[in-house]
Design a protein around this motif. Structure first.
Motif, PDB file in Angstrom:
ATOM      1  N   ALA A   1       2.369   6.931  -6.658  1.00  0.00           N
ATOM      2  CA  ALA A   1       1.661   7.693  -7.045  1.00  0.00           C
ATOM      3  C   ALA A   1       1.800   9.337  -6.974  1.00  0.00           C
ATOM      4  O   ALA A   1       1.744   9.947  -7.742  1.00  0.00           O
ATOM      5  CB  ALA A   1       0.175   7.548  -6.432  1.00  0.00           C
ATOM      6  N   ALA A   2       2.383   9.364  -5.649  1.00  0.00           N
ATOM      7  CA  ALA A   2       3.029  10.661  -5.251  1.00  0.00           C
ATOM      8  C   ALA A   2       4.117  11.116  -6.334  1.00  0.00           C
ATOM      9  O   ALA A   2       4.209  12.457  -6.697  1.00  0.00           O
ATOM     10  CB  ALA A   2       3.400  10.864  -3.819  1.00  0.00           C
ATOM     11  N   ALA A   3       5.086  10.395  -6.659  1.00  0.00           N
ATOM     12  CA  ALA A   3       6.270  10.509  -7.256  1.00  0.00           C
ATOM     13  C   ALA A   3       5.669  10.801  -8.794  1.00  0.00           C
ATOM     14  O   ALA A   3       5.977  11.744  -9.391  1.00  0.00           O
ATOM     15  CB  ALA A   3       7.096   9.403  -7.353  1.00  0.00           C
ATOM     16  N   GLY A   4       4.547  10.118  -9.303  1.00  0.00           N
ATOM     17  CA  GLY A   4       4.032  10.352 -10.553  1.00  0.00           C
ATOM     18  C   GLY A   4       3.349  11.524 -10.695  1.00  0.00           C
ATOM     19  O   GLY A   4       3.462  12.545 -11.773  1.00  0.00           O
ATOM     20  N   ALA A   5       2.652  12.105  -9.693  1.00  0.00           N
ATOM     21  CA  ALA A   5       1.905  13.131  -9.554  1.00  0.00           C
ATOM     22  C   ALA A   5       3.091  14.436  -9.570  1.00  0.00           C
ATOM     23  O   ALA A   5       2.837  15.346 -10.609  1.00  0.00           O
ATOM     24  CB  ALA A   5       1.251  13.457  -8.170  1.00  0.00           C
ATOM     25  N   CYS A   6       4.145  14.360  -8.848  1.00  0.00           N
ATOM     26  CA  CYS A   6       5.225  15.352  -9.150  1.00  0.00           C
ATOM     27  C   CYS A   6       5.873  15.277 -10.346  1.00  0.00           C
ATOM     28  O   CYS A   6       6.191  16.583 -11.069  1.00  0.00           O
ATOM     29  CB  CYS A   6       6.376  14.963  -8.127  1.00  0.00           C
ATOM     30  N   THR A   7       5.868  14.363 -10.973  1.00  0.00           N
ATOM     31  CA  THR A   7       6.489  14.222 -12.586  1.00  0.00           C
ATOM     32  C   THR A   7       5.681  14.861 -13.357  1.00  0.00           C
ATOM     33  O   THR A   7       5.930  15.709 -14.438  1.00  0.00           O
ATOM     34  CB  THR A   7       6.632  12.796 -12.834  1.00  0.00           C
TER      35      THR A   7
ATOM     36  N   LYS B   1       0.843  -1.250   0.104  1.00  0.00           N
ATOM     37  CA  LYS B   1       0.119  -0.026  -0.007  1.00  0.00           C
ATOM     38  C   LYS B   1       0.973   1.286   0.096  1.00  0.00           C
ATOM     39  O   LYS B   1       0.655   2.153  -0.851  1.00  0.00           O
ATOM     40  CB  LYS B   1      -1.033   0.112   1.058  1.00  0.00           C
ATOM     41  N   ALA B   2       1.597   1.168   1.059  1.00  0.00           N
ATOM     42  CA  ALA B   2       2.713   2.516   0.892  1.00  0.00           C
ATOM     43  C   ALA B   2       3.548   2.721  -0.206  1.00  0.00           C
ATOM     44  O   ALA B   2       3.557   3.663  -0.625  1.00  0.00           O
ATOM     45  CB  ALA B   2       3.782   2.171   2.238  1.00  0.00           C
ATOM     46  N   ASN B   3       4.082   1.584  -0.943  1.00  0.00           N
ATOM     47  CA  ASN B   3       4.642   1.526  -2.038  1.00  0.00           C
ATOM     48  C   ASN B   3       3.799   1.972  -3.229  1.00  0.00           C
ATOM     49  O   ASN B   3       4.192   3.051  -3.941  1.00  0.00           O
ATOM     50  CB  ASN B   3       5.244   0.139  -2.512  1.00  0.00           C
TER      51      ASN B   3
END
Length: 129
Positions: free
Chosen positions: A114-120, A107-109
């Protein structure tokens, strides 16, 4: 703010991998685009299969044409993947430090990815006015 060298290392590795795969697969992407953009005159298709585009480039010695635009695509791919992998590595390290866990659960992964993808998406898609 100090630079996180492990995140930079992981981001560079991911970006170089993206650069390599983009370079290898770019002719296939060009063939696909040319195949899809073909104008069907009088109900006849010039290309029946995707491979016809490739064979035409080979037979007419126009293989280099399959690489037009590769520099721009490589730059875009390198930057996007560097930002993604840097963000993911940074968020992962931050999560592990703050949670006290030794590893990341599924879940955390997914949330970190998703957070890294949103930042990208924010970094690579936002245009300044």
């Amino acid at each position: 703010m100090a630079v996180d060298l492990q995140s930079v290392s992981e981001a560079t590795s991911g970006a170089v991998g993206a650069l390599l795969s983009t370079t290898i697969l770019y002719p296939l992407d060009t063939c696909k685009t040319k195949y899809q953009a073909e104008v069907k005159a009088h109900g006849q298709q010039k290309y029946r299969y995707l491979s016809d585009v490739l064979w035409e480039a080979i037979s007419t010695r126009q293989i280099v044409s399959l690489y037009q635009g590769l520099g721009t695509k490589n730059l875009q791919s390198f930057i996007a993947q560097f930002v993604y992998f840097y963000g993911y590595s940074y968020f992962k390290r931050l999560y592990l430090e703050r949670s006290g866990f030794n590893s990341i659960g599924t879940k955390a992964n997914l949330i970190l990815a998703a957070a890294a993808g949103a930042c990208t998406a924010i970094v690579t898609q936002v245009r300044l006015i």
